[in-house]
Design a protein around this motif. Structure first.
Motif, PDB file in Angstrom:
ATOM      1  N   ARG A   1       2.180  -0.769  -8.792  1.00 50.47           N
ATOM      2  CA  ARG A   1       2.208  -1.474  -7.602  1.00 50.47           C
ATOM      3  C   ARG A   1       3.051  -0.774  -6.641  1.00 50.47           C
ATOM      4  NH1 ARG A   1       5.764  -6.408  -9.927  1.00 50.47           N
ATOM      5  NH2 ARG A   1       6.064  -4.733 -11.384  1.00 50.47           N
ATOM      6  N   GLU A   2       4.085   0.255  -7.053  1.00 53.23           N
ATOM      7  CA  GLU A   2       4.882   0.931  -6.303  1.00 53.23           C
ATOM      8  C   GLU A   2       4.456   2.389  -6.216  1.00 53.23           C
ATOM      9  OE1 GLU A   2       6.703   2.115  -3.339  1.00 53.23           O
ATOM     10  OE2 GLU A   2       7.066   0.147  -3.585  1.00 53.23           O
ATOM     11  N   THR A   3       3.959   3.145  -5.565  1.00 48.98           N
ATOM     12  CA  THR A   3       3.940   4.738  -5.447  1.00 48.98           C
ATOM     13  C   THR A   3       4.293   5.279  -4.220  1.00 48.98           C
ATOM     14  OG1 THR A   3       1.446   4.386  -4.875  1.00 48.98           O
ATOM     15  CG2 THR A   3       1.794   4.363  -7.242  1.00 48.98           C
ATOM     16  N   ALA A   4       5.016   4.669  -3.450  1.00 50.70           N
ATOM     17  CA  ALA A   4       5.505   5.189  -2.253  1.00 50.70           C
ATOM     18  C   ALA A   4       5.766   6.654  -2.211  1.00 50.70           C
ATOM     19  CB  ALA A   4       6.506   4.381  -1.677  1.00 50.70           C
ATOM     20  N   GLY A   5       6.680   6.770  -3.345  1.00 52.83           N
ATOM     21  CA  GLY A   5       7.195   8.331  -3.459  1.00 52.83           C
ATOM     22  C   GLY A   5       6.371   9.149  -4.063  1.00 52.83           C
ATOM     23  N   GLY A   6       4.858   8.850  -4.260  1.00 52.79           N
ATOM     24  CA  GLY A   6       4.034   9.773  -4.628  1.00 52.79           C
ATOM     25  C   GLY A   6       4.014   9.847  -6.186  1.00 52.79           C
ATOM     26  N   ILE A   7       3.079  10.611  -7.106  1.00 59.91           N
ATOM     27  CA  ILE A   7       3.106  11.017  -8.318  1.00 59.91           C
ATOM     28  C   ILE A   7       2.492  12.265  -8.373  1.00 59.91           C
ATOM     29  CG2 ILE A   7       2.313  10.671 -10.447  1.00 59.91           C
ATOM     30  CD1 ILE A   7       1.632   7.612  -9.561  1.00 59.91           C
TER      31      ILE A   7
END
Length: 362
Positions: free
Chosen positions: A120-126
């Protein structure tokens, strides 16, 4: 004009979709070679499950000796219905890894633009690099079964951990951490596995003492697996044993979009033997022959191979092309929610490689 650099590469397309995604990878490398001043001499070996069904072995007796003559090995995928997984794995992949001391299995989990993560939350990137110990650990041949077929049947499987084996893989991971964010997480399970994991932790601490610029942390593998899901953006370089690394890297592949895009490298860092590069999607017999397999994992694995062979600019160009296709077009295979064929995605990546070269020339 200087003569081109030459690299000799063994090609093992393998089984299932391996034979479908390998040609686009070879085309991409040949194109990059023409653009960046190198040549690759390909030698294809038709080893895999078909070879096993015909000859009773996944590769011939002189297979390792033949592969040793090359600078690198590019593998497709291995496995087929009718051949037990442990037969296909221990008949080809693991013997190659061990014969050539490919003790580092390196797998990036990188969320690319245009790819939707199931999280759901990948705003910081992976952007995670997993360094898996690739030659010992839980995957050993030590053990056996007694009293087969009776109610007394017993199976014993031994895990093997050596100080040298742990030191060298942690040292490799620490070096990567120094070149990136400076943090290194080690997968352990010392609260439940009473001998090997406390030993792993002790050696990890000893090696980290040699790298004062790296912040090291131990996490139990179950908690670390949960963190891959809950806070993947907080992870940078992760090191783990053969089994733990195997499990974590599949999680890493899925959270960045698809197993079909996940590349990997089986490295002999000292370069005394050839290293091997392969996507981690498996032979996928359920979609084999349908022309819809994602070729990006194979192309990306080939790009990692080029980086290992000293062709960094070609690696960067390949990855830039993959980024462009995924980030700027709707061309993608069904595993990424699209309707494009293997060929259509491959052609788009090849076109993006050409465009990247033309942009650089301007």
């Amino acid at each position: 004009m200087s003569s081109p650099r030459h690299h000799a590469v063994a090609v093992l397309p393998g089984d299932g979709i391996g034979v479908e995604v390998m040609p686009p990878a070879l085309e991409a490398v040949d194109l990059l070679g023409g653009l960046h001043g190198f040549e690759v001499a390909w030698t294809e070996y038709p080893w895999g499950c078909d070879h096993y069904l015909e000859h009773g072995a996944m590769m011939p007796e002189d297979g390792i000796a033949a592969l040793a003559e090359h600078d690198a090995i590019l593998l497709g995928a291995v496995g087929a219905p009718g051949v037990p997984d442990h037969v296909s794995l221990w008949g080809l992949l693991i013997p190659i890894r061990r014969a050539f001391d490919q003790y580092v299995n390196l797998r990036p989990a990188l969320l690319l633009p245009g790819v939707e993560s199931p999280l759901r939350e990948t705003a910081g990137g992976i952007d995670i690099l997993v360094v898996r110990e690739n030659s010992e650990g839980e995957y050993s041949e030590i053990g056996g079964r007694v009293f087969p077929g009776t109610d007394r049947e017993l199976a014993l499987q031994e895990a093997v951990f050596s100080r040298r084996g742990i030191e060298r893989v942690v040292r490799f991971a620490a070096g990567l951490a120094e070149s990136r964010g400076g943090t290194l997480v080690s997968a352990t399970k010392s609260n439940g596995i009473i001998h090997s994991m406390p030993f792993w932790d002790e050696v990890f601490a000893d090696v980290l003492a040699e790298h004062p610029g790296v912040e090291g942390r131990l996490l139990h593998v179950d908690a670390l697996a949960a963190r891959f899901i809950s806070h993947p953006g907080e992870l940078d370089v992760v090191v783990g044993s053969n089994l733990f690394g195997d499990i974590l890297t599949d999680i890493g592949a899925v959270i960045v979009g698809s197993m079909g895009m996940a590349p990997s490298a089986n490295l002999n860092p000292e370069r005394e033997h050839p290293s091997m590069f392969e996507p981690v999607h498996g032979s996928a017999p359920d979609i084999a022959g349908r022309g819809i397999a994602n070729p990006i994992g194979q192309i990306w694995s080939a790009a990692m191979m080029l980086d290992h062979l000293g062709e960094r600019a070609a690696h960067d160009a390949a990855l830039a092309a993959i980024r462009r296709v995924l980030g700027e077009t709707g061309i993608r295979t069904p595993d990424l929610g699209g309707t494009s064929s293997t060929r259509e995605v491959a052609d788009a990546v090849l076109a993006a490689i050409r465009d990247h070269a033309m942009a650089g020339a301007r």
